[in-house]
Design an enzyme around this catalytic site. Structure first.
Site, PDB file in Angstrom:
ATOM      1  N   LYS A   1       0.829  -1.216   0.000  1.00 42.02           N
ATOM      2  CA  LYS A   1       0.000   0.000   0.000  1.00 42.02           C
ATOM      3  C   LYS A   1       0.858   1.259   0.000  1.00 42.02           C
ATOM      4  O   LYS A   1       0.641   2.174  -0.799  1.00 42.02           O
ATOM      5  CB  LYS A   1      -0.918   0.024   1.230  1.00 42.02           C
ATOM      6  CG  LYS A   1      -1.965  -1.054   1.286  1.00 42.02           C
ATOM      7  CD  LYS A   1      -2.893  -0.867   2.460  1.00 42.02           C
ATOM      8  CE  LYS A   1      -2.182  -0.863   3.796  1.00 42.02           C
ATOM      9  NZ  LYS A   1      -1.467  -2.129   4.087  1.00 42.02           N
ATOM     10  N   GLU A  29       1.599   5.198  11.390  1.00 44.13           N
ATOM     11  CA  GLU A  29       2.548   4.423  10.600  1.00 44.13           C
ATOM     12  C   GLU A  29       3.936   4.448  11.235  1.00 44.13           C
ATOM     13  O   GLU A  29       4.195   5.170  12.186  1.00 44.13           O
ATOM     14  CB  GLU A  29       2.596   4.956   9.165  1.00 44.13           C
ATOM     15  CG  GLU A  29       1.332   4.663   8.379  1.00 44.13           C
ATOM     16  CD  GLU A  29       1.000   3.181   8.316  1.00 44.13           C
ATOM     17  OE1 GLU A  29       1.847   2.382   7.876  1.00 44.13           O
ATOM     18  OE2 GLU A  29      -0.111   2.800   8.732  1.00 44.13           O
ATOM     19  N   ARG A  30       4.840   3.663  10.677  1.00 39.63           N
ATOM     20  CA  ARG A  30       6.179   3.519  11.251  1.00 39.63           C
ATOM     21  C   ARG A  30       7.031   4.759  10.985  1.00 39.63           C
ATOM     22  O   ARG A  30       6.894   5.408   9.951  1.00 39.63           O
ATOM     23  CB  ARG A  30       6.874   2.289  10.660  1.00 39.63           C
ATOM     24  CG  ARG A  30       6.110   0.991  10.872  1.00 39.63           C
ATOM     25  CD  ARG A  30       6.728  -0.139  10.068  1.00 39.63           C
ATOM     26  NE  ARG A  30       5.950  -1.362  10.159  1.00 39.63           N
ATOM     27  CZ  ARG A  30       4.899  -1.643   9.395  1.00 39.63           C
ATOM     28  NH1 ARG A  30       4.497  -0.770   8.483  1.00 39.63           N
ATOM     29  NH2 ARG A  30       4.245  -2.777   9.537  1.00 39.63           N
TER      30      ARG A  30
END
Length: 462
Positions: A163, A192-193
């Site tokens: 994605k 998110e990371r």
């Protein structure tokens, strides 16, 4: 962030703490209103946001900052102000959080402020519904699920199916190929990371695209409050670029499901009764509030690209379904396609768009796309037979259908610019006109004598 000279409305004492949710008891005076900011004179770093008022002078609030300093008995006071977020052209080229704190090591960010959730009455006569095709240079996207300027597209997929890579490639292509359309890009990184945010920042900087991009992050390791508010802060920045500065905005969000998840975490801390499927009862209204700002007007276009994580690869999950009605195009990433080694791992049959009409894409593209989907559907029905008895047992007509479908699926693979340094393949962008022409030729049998493996990771066919 807030004007401390304003008169305090009321003061109360923290009576209960449950994670990032606190209850504050007000003995007298006017109660703070919902979405009002509370501050502490003793602990200046503490900041809270009222989310609920209860009988007997009790309110619930989210802790926005100073979590470690909050304790029972701490006195907090209303400010009479709602939450303000950083906005303006000063954010371009910078990475900030919801308070405007720099996260890119570039020093303090100077910015203007805009009130979050300040709902101006939308003049429906000024809403721009014009649909103009917007090419990304990605074959599978442009052909099966086209984008339009001012439209909304969702990238759906489970963990690790690509994605973020596909999202990054779309942003890269739109900002380089169609820079005049997307005057500015607002990127919201929700849950998110850190690594992914750093890679995106570095790639944009290396390609000299950062000057047109504002990035706001509420990373995975931050509180649920931070992640939840990051989504609304990002849409406030979009509104400011559109309304005050008259810009066309490309809004990119990674990941909408983390926003939904943060809301669910906060609902659990508040002990709210969940809906039947386990999500917060306010899910529908939260998603609606998030999307209602992303509207094109006469002042500027707002185009939205949203990555949506699919838990357990279940597209029927209620959290995922809540987003569907706001999107024009649906790009479904498949784990099965990923395991077959075809990238981008897009499920060509499941992906669709309400914009795939003759008025928007033209008659030839429309008819070719329908014929391609019909071919893929017939080939899907043949796959079980092939799995049992082998391709050689098919009739000549079915073998031709099966081979052309494999050829079409392989043709829709493509090397990306954002993965070039990792895989060693030069990224390519293919014009939509060329894609329609190539697919028509595949369907007509022009390449029947070609090995379908040679179609993998090519640009346009010659």
């Amino acid at each position: 962030m807030h004007n401390s000279n304003k008169k305090k409305v009321a003061c109360g004492t923290v009576s209960a703490i449950n994670g990032e949710i606190v209850e504050v008891k007000f003995d007298s005076g006017t109660l703070p209103s919902v979405h009002e900011v509370l501050k502490s004179e003793k602990e200046v770093e503490v900041s809270m946001l009222v989310i609920q008022t209860k009988p007997s002078g009790l309110i619930r609030a989210m802790i926005m900052s100073g979590n470690d300093l909050v304790c029972r008995g701490l006195q907090v006071c209303g400010t009479g102000e709602r939450l303000m977020v950083p906005v303006g052209e000063e954010l371009l080229g910078r990475v900030v959080d919801i308070f405007g704190n720099a996260a890119d090591g570039g020093g303090k960010v100077e910015f203007q402020m805009r009130e979050m959730w300040k709902h101006h009455k939308m003049d429906l006569t000024k809403v721009n519904t014009k649909k103009e095709l917007w090419e990304t240079g990605i074959k599978a996207v442009d052909f099966f699920a086209p984008l339009v300027q001012g439209g909304k597209v969702g990238l759906f997929g489970g963990a690790g199916v690509g994605k973020t890579v596909l999202l990054s490639e779309i942003v890269n292509n739109l900002t380089t190929l169609d820079g005049e359309h997307s005057n500015v890009v607002v990127f919201a990184g929700i849950g998110e990371r850190v690594r992914e945010g750093h890679e995106l920042y570095r790639d944009l900087k290396q390609k000299s695209l950062l000057k047109n991009v504002a990035l706001i992050f509420g990373l995975m390791g931050t509180s649920a409050v931070n992640r939840f508010l990051t989504a609304y802060a990002a849409t406030t920045i979009v509104e400011d670029f559109r309304d005050r500065l008259g810009k066309n905005v490309l809004f990119v969000c990674d990941n909408v499901f983390r926003f939904i998840q943060a809301g669910s975490e906060l609902a659990s801390l508040k002990a709210d009764i969940p809906s039947e499927d386990g999500y917060q009862a306010t899910l529908t209204s939260e998603i609606a509030e998030f999307h209602e700002s992303l509207v094109s007007t006469d002042s500027g276009f707002v185009s939205s690209i949203e990555a949506i994580y699919v838990p357990a690869d279940d597209l029927m999950d209620s959290g995922i379904q809540s987003v569907y009605s706001y999107l024009d195009s649906f790009i479904i990433l498949s784990r099965e396609v990923y395991q077959e080694g075809r990238f981008p791992a897009i499920d060509l049959l499941a992906s669709s768009s309400s914009l795939l009409t003759t008025e928007i894409v033209g008659l030839k593209h429309f008819e070719t796309a329908l014929a391609a989907k019909e071919l893929l559907k017939r080939a899907q029905e043949l796959e079980r037979v092939v799995a049992l008895v082998g391709e050689a047992e098919l009739s000549l007509q079915n073998r031709t259908t099966y081979k052309r479908a494999k050829m079409l699926k392989n043709y829709m693979t493509q090397p990306f610019s954002v993965t070039q340094r990792h895989v060693g393949l030069q990224g390519e962008q293919v014009p939509l006109k060329k894609v329609v022409e190539n697919v028509s030729e595949i369907l007509a049998g022009k390449y029947d004598g070609v090995d379908e493996e040679k179609m993998l990771f090519v640009g346009g066919l010659k």
